[in-house]
Each structure stands twice: as C-alpha cells, then as structure tokens.
Scaffold this motif. Structure first.
Motif, mmCIF file in Angstrom:
data_model
loop_
_atom_site.group_PDB
_atom_site.id
_atom_site.type_symbol
_atom_site.label_atom_id
_atom_site.label_comp_id
_atom_site.label_asym_id
_atom_site.label_seq_id
_atom_site.Cartn_x
_atom_site.Cartn_y
_atom_site.Cartn_z
ATOM 1 N N ASP A 6 -2.850 -6.086 5.748
ATOM 2 C CA ASP A 6 -3.200 -5.718 4.371
ATOM 3 C C ASP A 6 -4.139 -4.522 4.318
ATOM 4 O O ASP A 6 -4.223 -3.838 3.311
ATOM 5 C CB ASP A 6 -3.817 -6.913 3.639
ATOM 6 N N VAL A 7 -4.838 -4.286 5.413
ATOM 7 C CA VAL A 7 -5.731 -3.133 5.452
ATOM 8 C C VAL A 7 -4.948 -1.872 5.823
ATOM 9 O O VAL A 7 -5.184 -0.797 5.293
ATOM 10 C CB VAL A 7 -6.872 -3.394 6.464
ATOM 11 N N PRO B 210 -21.102 -17.868 5.606
ATOM 12 C CA PRO B 210 -20.513 -18.746 4.603
ATOM 13 C C PRO B 210 -21.075 -18.432 3.216
ATOM 14 O O PRO B 210 -22.255 -18.097 3.089
ATOM 15 C CB PRO B 210 -20.962 -20.149 5.057
ATOM 16 N N ALA B 211 -20.182 -18.521 2.249
ATOM 17 C CA ALA B 211 -20.551 -18.299 0.854
ATOM 18 C C ALA B 211 -21.263 -16.956 0.668
ATOM 19 O O ALA B 211 -22.267 -16.869 -0.036
ATOM 20 C CB ALA B 211 -21.414 -19.461 0.333
ATOM 21 N N ASN B 212 -20.772 -15.924 1.351
ATOM 22 C CA ASN B 212 -21.299 -14.549 1.249
ATOM 23 C C ASN B 212 -22.738 -14.397 1.754
ATOM 24 O O ASN B 212 -23.372 -13.369 1.504
ATOM 25 C CB ASN B 212 -21.237 -14.020 -0.190
ATOM 26 N N ASN C 16 -11.135 -14.000 -1.466
ATOM 27 C CA ASN C 16 -12.524 -13.986 -0.993
ATOM 28 C C ASN C 16 -13.381 -14.971 -1.778
ATOM 29 O O ASN C 16 -14.243 -15.640 -1.218
ATOM 30 C CB ASN C 16 -13.119 -12.584 -1.112
ATOM 31 N N ARG D 149 1.972 -6.167 -4.577
ATOM 32 C CA ARG D 149 1.225 -4.934 -4.826
ATOM 33 C C ARG D 149 1.940 -3.700 -4.270
ATOM 34 O O ARG D 149 1.808 -2.611 -4.809
ATOM 35 C CB ARG D 149 -0.208 -5.035 -4.317
ATOM 36 N N TYR E 53 -16.104 -2.306 3.490
ATOM 37 C CA TYR E 53 -14.789 -2.675 4.030
ATOM 38 C C TYR E 53 -14.005 -3.510 3.009
ATOM 39 O O TYR E 53 -12.832 -3.265 2.749
ATOM 40 C CB TYR E 53 -14.987 -3.463 5.326
ATOM 41 N N ARG E 54 -14.676 -4.502 2.441
ATOM 42 C CA ARG E 54 -14.022 -5.409 1.486
ATOM 43 C C ARG E 54 -13.506 -4.637 0.273
ATOM 44 O O ARG E 54 -12.366 -4.794 -0.147
ATOM 45 C CB ARG E 54 -15.038 -6.475 1.054
ATOM 46 N N PHE F 156 -10.827 -1.638 1.659
ATOM 47 C CA PHE F 156 -9.577 -1.963 2.351
ATOM 48 C C PHE F 156 -8.976 -3.308 1.977
ATOM 49 O O PHE F 156 -7.787 -3.513 2.166
ATOM 50 C CB PHE F 156 -9.793 -1.884 3.869
ATOM 51 N N GLN F 157 -9.789 -4.229 1.497
ATOM 52 C CA GLN F 157 -9.202 -5.507 1.089
ATOM 53 C C GLN F 157 -8.888 -5.495 -0.405
ATOM 54 O O GLN F 157 -7.792 -5.843 -0.818
ATOM 55 C CB GLN F 157 -10.152 -6.660 1.434
ATOM 56 N N ASN F 158 -9.869 -5.088 -1.212
ATOM 57 C CA ASN F 158 -9.628 -5.053 -2.660
ATOM 58 C C ASN F 158 -8.942 -3.761 -3.097
ATOM 59 O O ASN F 158 -8.590 -3.619 -4.266
ATOM 60 C CB ASN F 158 -10.951 -5.206 -3.415
ATOM 61 N N ALA G 172 -6.879 -9.939 -3.277
ATOM 62 C CA ALA G 172 -7.780 -10.146 -2.136
ATOM 63 C C ALA G 172 -9.143 -10.634 -2.627
ATOM 64 O O ALA G 172 -9.790 -11.470 -1.995
ATOM 65 C CB ALA G 172 -7.938 -8.856 -1.359
ATOM 66 N N ALA G 173 -9.555 -10.122 -3.789
ATOM 67 C CA ALA G 173 -10.860 -10.521 -4.326
ATOM 68 C C ALA G 173 -10.862 -12.014 -4.661
ATOM 69 O O ALA G 173 -11.854 -12.709 -4.439
ATOM 70 C CB ALA G 173 -11.178 -9.700 -5.568
ATOM 71 N N LEU H 154 -2.778 3.051 -2.869
ATOM 72 C CA LEU H 154 -1.318 2.957 -2.841
ATOM 73 C C LEU H 154 -0.669 3.959 -3.784
ATOM 74 O O LEU H 154 0.280 4.643 -3.449
ATOM 75 C CB LEU H 154 -0.895 1.549 -3.284
ATOM 76 N N ALA I 50 -15.339 -18.033 -0.059
ATOM 77 C CA ALA I 50 -16.796 -18.158 -0.211
ATOM 78 C C ALA I 50 -17.141 -19.432 -0.988
ATOM 79 O O ALA I 50 -18.122 -20.116 -0.670
ATOM 80 C CB ALA I 50 -17.349 -16.939 -0.941
ATOM 81 N N TYR J 123 -18.406 -8.971 10.812
ATOM 82 C CA TYR J 123 -16.993 -9.169 10.470
ATOM 83 C C TYR J 123 -16.340 -10.189 11.411
ATOM 84 O O TYR J 123 -15.605 -11.061 10.975
ATOM 85 C CB TYR J 123 -16.261 -7.827 10.537
ATOM 86 N N ASP K 30 -5.187 -10.044 7.843
ATOM 87 C CA ASP K 30 -6.213 -9.070 7.459
ATOM 88 C C ASP K 30 -5.811 -7.659 7.848
ATOM 89 O O ASP K 30 -5.928 -6.724 7.069
ATOM 90 C CB ASP K 30 -7.552 -9.408 8.126
#
Lengths: 290, 443
Positions: B78-79, A239-241, B405, B105, A251-252, A255-257, B401-402, A42, B409, A232, B75
C-alpha cells in the motif's frame, strides 16, 4: 590561464554539489513546495491549499502528541550520552587490559542494523516468553514484570531504552576521541594543585571534551527527533498511539493515508524544529565558551 | 572560456537530473519491456505452491515472457503501489486486497484496467456472486478474486475433548466454554489474541464479534458508499463485549504487547484453546498435530452468533488480481497477463489450491470432486449456512488506512485499559464521515 585556475576548485566540488543538490536540496525544496498542496499520490491533479496544511498541523492533536513523545525521547536520550561519557572516561583513564576489545564490544550495537536491534528487543520485551520477564521471574522479581511494549504508559520508555542501547557506544567512541585530545599536562598540573579525581573530572575532563559534547548532543538530538525505524518495527506507533513520534506521523500521513501534502508539512515542521534547536544550542554553547 | 565552463556545468547538472529521474515521470506507461511481466503482491498469489507452478508453466507456454515477481506484505504494497502503478518500473499485475482501501482507491484513481470486455470470455463470470460483487466498482469488474474466505472459530479439538467441552453454537455457550477452560485449565488461554504491531488477530476477533452481535446489513452499512453509522449502539455493545472478555481473562494475557506474526504459536502448541480466524491459517497450522501429538488437533466451526440474530458470517474474497491500466495500449502483453491470471483461476489449478495451499477457490466448483480436509468442508458449510446473511468485511481493515489505524489503536487501547468503546466509536464515526467526503469527491 588565470581564469582556468579560478574555476578549477569549483570543478572539483561540482560532483559533490550535484549529488548534494539532487539527492538532498532538491527533495528538500520539493517537500517544502509539496506542503502547500493537497495530493493523494495517485491522482494527476494537485490542489493548491496554501498554508492550510500548516493550520491543520497546529490544530492536530496527533501531531502534538507525537511531538511530545519526541521531547520525552530526547530527555531519555541523555542516558546514552552520560553512559558514553562514563565509559569513555573509564576506558581512557583506567586503561584496562583488553581496552580495544571493550571498545569494540561497547560499539558493536551501533553497527547492527536497526531492524535487527528492533526485532531482538521486541523478543526481549515479549510479555509471556521474552527474556526480560523470564529473568525477572527467575530471580524472584515477578512483581516487576511488565507488558513492556503493550502498556501505553511504559512502551515509549521501553523503546527509548532499546534505542539508547544501540547508541551509547557511538557516544563513547566520540568522547574517547575528545579525551585523547586533552593535554595530559593539564591533569599533572591539577594533581600538583591537589585536585582529586572528581575535581579533575569536572575542571579538566568536562571542559576538555566541551566541543565533543556539543557534537554528541547535536547528533543524538537530531537522531532522536527524526527517529522512525525502531518505532515502526517494534510498535508501529502503538499501543494506542502511545509511541507515535513525528517520524511515524510523516510516514502514516504520506504513505498510508496518502495525504502527501500534509505529510510534507509535518516533515517541514520537524526540520524547522531541528534547525531552531541546532542554531540556538550552538549560539548558547558559543556564548558559554566565550 | 568562462561561458564554456558554465555550459558544461549546466549540461552536467541536467544530465544528472535526468539520470536521477527527477524530471517528469518518464518511461512507458507500464512494465519494463514487452515481455517482462512485473508481478507484485501478497505471498499467496506469488510464492504459494500453486502460484509458483502456474508461473513456471506460463513461462514455458509463453516463450520469451518472463514473470518478475515481487512479494510484499500489506503495509509495503500500500505504500509502494501509489507511486509505482503505471510507471516503467511498476507492476503490470498486482495481487492485493479488494476493499475500498486497496483495490478501490486505485480504481478511483484510474490506475486499474477495467475487465468488463474480457470478463465472460475469460470465464470470470463463474466467480462466486459475492466475489463478483466485491471486485466491482462503479458497475464494472476490475479484479479477479482468488480464494473465498470466511471468519470462524478455529479450535483445538483435542483440548475440547479432554475438557469435555462441546463446540459452542451460541455466544452464551462460547462464553461458558471460555469460563470453563479458564477454571479447569489455568495454564490454557481460552481465546488467542495478539494486538502488538499490525493487530490483524485483534481485527479478526473484532470482525467475528461484529458478525456475532450486529446484523449483517448494519455491519456492511459502515462503508464510504453506504449510510450506516458507528454511533449505532450495536457497535458500542460489540466493543463492550470485547472489553469484557479481556477483563474476564479470556484473551491472551497482555495481548496489546504481543507481536501479531507469532500469535499462532501458542494455539499450535496446545496452550490456547480457540482463535477467531479463517482458512488462510489452515496451511500454517497443518503440521501442529504432528508436532504436538496428544495436545493439538485442528478443527473449524462457525463463530457462534448472538441468540437474537439468525446465523451470519463474513463470506467473501479477500485478495484478487488486477491489471495496470497502462496495459490498455499493449494488447499482446495484456493478453499474456490475462493468460497468467486465467491459468491461476482455471479448474486444473483447483486441486493444487485446495490440497497444497489449503485455499478455497473463488470460482464456483463442485466440492464433491476434491479431497477436502475437515476444516475446509466446514468452511464451505459456513459459507452455505451464512447465505444471504453473509457479507464482505468492509469494516476495520478497509474503508481507509486512517480507519484501520484507528481500529488498531482503539483495540490496543481497550486491551490496555486506555480507551473506552465509546471513545473509539466516536473516533471511528468522525473518520467514516471524512472517508465518505473523500470518496464522493473522488467519485
């Protein structure tokens, strides 16, 4: 005039080089460069962090856990290779009626979009209303019912089976091409020497499709290490990674974090792993064949 | 000659690079042209009945303007937003979440237009106080809230009547009801939960339980800008209750493997008794009573709170409109976009938002003037009852986002017996500290 002729081949390949360079090499180079920076995607500001992203990567248990899942998946990917070879040999040697129809049917899953495959298998695995548990209940095997995508101990295997189902047809087609290239006189000679079917398979067929096997193993390995879409869509890494793989990690993170630099470092790591395996595997195969 | 060929090749390469967009950022600051408004967002602000008709009316009243709508899920948006905001192909107007992880953000990155100069003129000072607070960052409003939300207890009134159950008013009552349902109707699941995939239903359950067991000020303190901690025992206790309810069989069986998008199906069919959710479910569930006569009727009630606490609930605006900062230098287009948002939030649109889309406007309005459904009336009562004990949900979905997640999880892990509440709390605390550092560094 002579110079013109020498330049001509380069001009012919120039469009391909440009496309390859712009859409593959340039992004690859950009990814490598980005892995040495910290950037949130950003802000206009980039922060040079040197090898920090790589140090972090080697200390990050999430990345190692994802890499371990990739290794497990690679092992599970032996299944479509074996199945593809078996079906290829069966169709090639038995030559059943409607051979082309069988070939088409077996290959069909491979041409389906991955998202369609993922959503279909998600429904099949649904614990309460899914086809798999329903069938198990119907045939009196209710005890074998599982929470296929919800149990961290079996979710990865369930995913790999769905992916294997989509991929075995492709392996079969490649093996069929390899089998067609084997000289039939080798089988005749083996018969004259008194070889039975199993002996022919191990001493004629397998060596005969050696190059095809190398290609199939490499393609399956690369596709397995860079797997993303089916995970994905089906579990999102849960579940639970438990189904998190390097592809979903990239990707996580990116693009997500919005940790673009770190995501790039994980991507470079994945590319290096693929490269090392490919080189080592090809060398080993060359030596074995020599 | 050789040089000529090289020059031509180099020229071709540069042209290709330029065409592929690899050189510089290019393009204008926002929007594809002066009269095309690129509008990205969640379905409610774009493809709902009201939004569609407002957009149509806007295009008629603003000749030459065209609204190019792109519907995205959480999703996706945000991407795509981080790289698209402020670019030629990016959006001029966005409809998305208001929390630090979404609107926050983009504000921090300077990509959102401050609405301070236009706030009173456009009448957005009539938004509910909680909404105005929610869309304010660094003392300035950056977005216009749409609907007002609350998390409560959706329940099947027909089933409750058949089993002789009363609507629970305390957490202990709720547990008794769930136990009775399980005992009297083994074919019915007491509480709906689906935590495969994005696990929104699990997060809503966690929010409801959070407000049911933890004081509001502590819930809201676990944000990047506050100083609360997940290591507060209340969080572990809340998650232990979640774990216990799962062990007792109150939640949907195998919830960690059930995809979220279909989780309402069993509630609608009358095979699940309750669901922790909010008004955004009303329109989707409106047809269930006629589809399953004698099995289902929708009712909404406050999610019961632990006896040691006063009544409290999540009350806030979930989604809002914001404008790209690029519109700062395009006064005509900016005004047109403002007109569109204004039309979405003006009183003439309220009947449609309320009756057709079943959403409660965030602008203050007189409920007596409108024909509200029982669940809608109940929602307004919950909001009034929560009063100062209500607050936005800055947990779970929203700090980063973390963190989201980790929550997903963690909840999946608890449901599948793979994670303990203590483990999850420790991870959440570690992430909260990272988010606070990042927030301070960016701020």
């Amino acid at each position: 005039m002579r110079r013109k002729l020498r330049l001509a081949p380069y001009l012919f390949v120039l469009p391909a080089i440009l496309i390859y360079g712009v859409f593959l090499l340039l992004p690859l180079l950009q990814t490598v460069l980005m892995s040495f920076w910290q950037w949130d995607g950003l802000s206009p500001h980039y922060l040079w962090v040197g090898a920090e992203n790589y140090v972090r990567l080697f200390q990050d248990s999430a990345v190692w856990s994802a890499a371990l899942n990739n290794i497990k998946w690679v092992l599970l990917a032996i299944l479509p290779i074996v199945l593809g070879l078996f079906l290829g040999v069966a169709l090639h040697q038995a030559r059943p009626r409607g051979r082309n129809t069988f070939r088409l049917l077996f290959f069909l899953p491979y041409v389906l979009p991955t998202v369609v495959i993922a959503v279909s298998w998600q429904w099949i695995y649904q614990p309460s209303t899914g086809a798999l548990n329903t069938v198990l209940r119907a045939v009196g095997l209710a005890g074998l019912q599982q929470n296929w995508l919800g149990d961290p101990h079996i979710a990865l295997i369930a995913l790999a089976i769905a992916a294997d189902w989509a991929g075995y047809g492709f392996c079969m087609v490649l093996f069929l091409a390899g089998l067609n290239a084997i000289d039939p006189s080798l089988y005749d000679a083996a018969s004259v020497d008194g070889a039975n079917g199993i002996q022919k398979f191990f001493h004629v067929t397998l060596p005969g499709v050696g190059n095809t096997t190398t290609t199939v193993v490499l393609i399956v390995f690369i596709n397995t290490v860079r797997v993303f879409d089916i995970v994905y869509v089906m579990t999102g890494g849960g579940p639970a990674n438990s189904t998190e793989v390097l592809g979903t990690q990239i990707y996580r993170q990116s693009f997500q974090n919005l940790d673009i630099g770190y995501g790039a470092a994980v991507a470079v790591f994945m590319a290096v792993v693929i490269l090392i395996f490919t080189v080592v595997f090809l060398r080993v195969r060359e030596r074995t064949e020599a | 000659m050789h040089r000529k060929w090289l020059a031509a090749a180099a020229g071709g390469a540069v042209a290709t690079l330029l065409l592929s967009g690899c050189v510089g950022s290019g393009g204008s600051a926002s929007g594809s042209d002066d009269k095309t408004i690129n509008y990205w967002g969640f379905t409610g602000g774009i493809s709902s009945v009201t939004a569609k008709s407002v957009i149509q009316a806007f295009e008629k009243s603003h000749p030459g303007y065209r609204v190019n709508t792109v519907v995205m899920n959480t999703d996706d948006i945000d991407v795509k937003l981080p790289t698209a905001l402020g670019r030629a192909s990016g959006p001029d107007l966005v409809y998305t979440g208001t929390e630090p992880n979404h609107l926050g953000r983009y504000v921090q990155a300077g990509k959102v237009l401050s609405l301070k100069p236009y706030w009173t003129k456009e009448g957005w000072n009539n938004l509910s106080p909680s909404t105005q607070k929610r869309v304010t960052y660094n003392g300035e409003p950056y977005a216009v809230g749409n609907e007002l939300e609350s998390v409560g207890l959706l329940y099947n009134a027909t089933l409750f009547q058949q089993l002789g159950l009363t609507v629970p008013t305390s957490l202990a009552d709720l547990e008794k009801d769930m136990a009775r349902i399980k005992q009297q109707r083994p074919d019915v699941t007491p509480m709906d939960l689906a935590c495969g995939g994005p696990c929104y239903s699990g997060l809503h359950m966690m929010h409801a339980l959070g407000y049911a067991t933890i004081p509001t000020k502590e819930v809201l303190a676990t944000t990047p800008v506050d100083d609360g901690n997940y290591t507060d025992p209340a969080w572990t206790n809340m998650l232990t209750t979640f774990q216990q309810w799962n062990a007792d069989g109150y939640f949907t069986k195998d919830a960690s493997g059930i995809p979220d998008p279909n989780h309402q199906a069993s509630f609608c069919a009358g095979t699940t008794a309750m669901m922790a959710s909010g008004p955004w479910e009303f329109s989707g569930l409106a047809g269930c009573a006629s589809q399953n006569p004698g099995k289902f009727s929708l009712a909404f009630a406050p999610f019961p709170v632990d006896g040691s606490l006063p009544f409290q609930a999540y009350v806030g605006t979930g989604k809002a409109w914001f404008l790209s900062a690029g519109l700062k230098d395009e006064p005509k287009k900016r005004q047109a976009v403002m007109d569109l948002v204004h039309a979405m939030t003006e009183a003439s649109a309220f009947p449609s938002w309320l009756t057709k889309d079943q959403l409660i406007p965030a602008m203050t309005f007189d409920p007596a003037k409108y024909d509200l459904t029982e669940p809608q009336k109940q929602t307004l009562q919950i909001m009034t009852k929560a009063g100062a004990n209500g607050g936005a949900v800055d947990i779970g979905f929203n700090n980063s986002a973390a963190e989201t997640n980790l929550w997903v999880a963690g909840l999946q892990g608890i449901l599948s017996g793979n994670t303990t509440p203590k483990d999850l709390v420790a991870k959440l605390q570690a992430q909260l500290e990272i988010d606070r550092k990042a927030w301070k560094a960016n701020g």
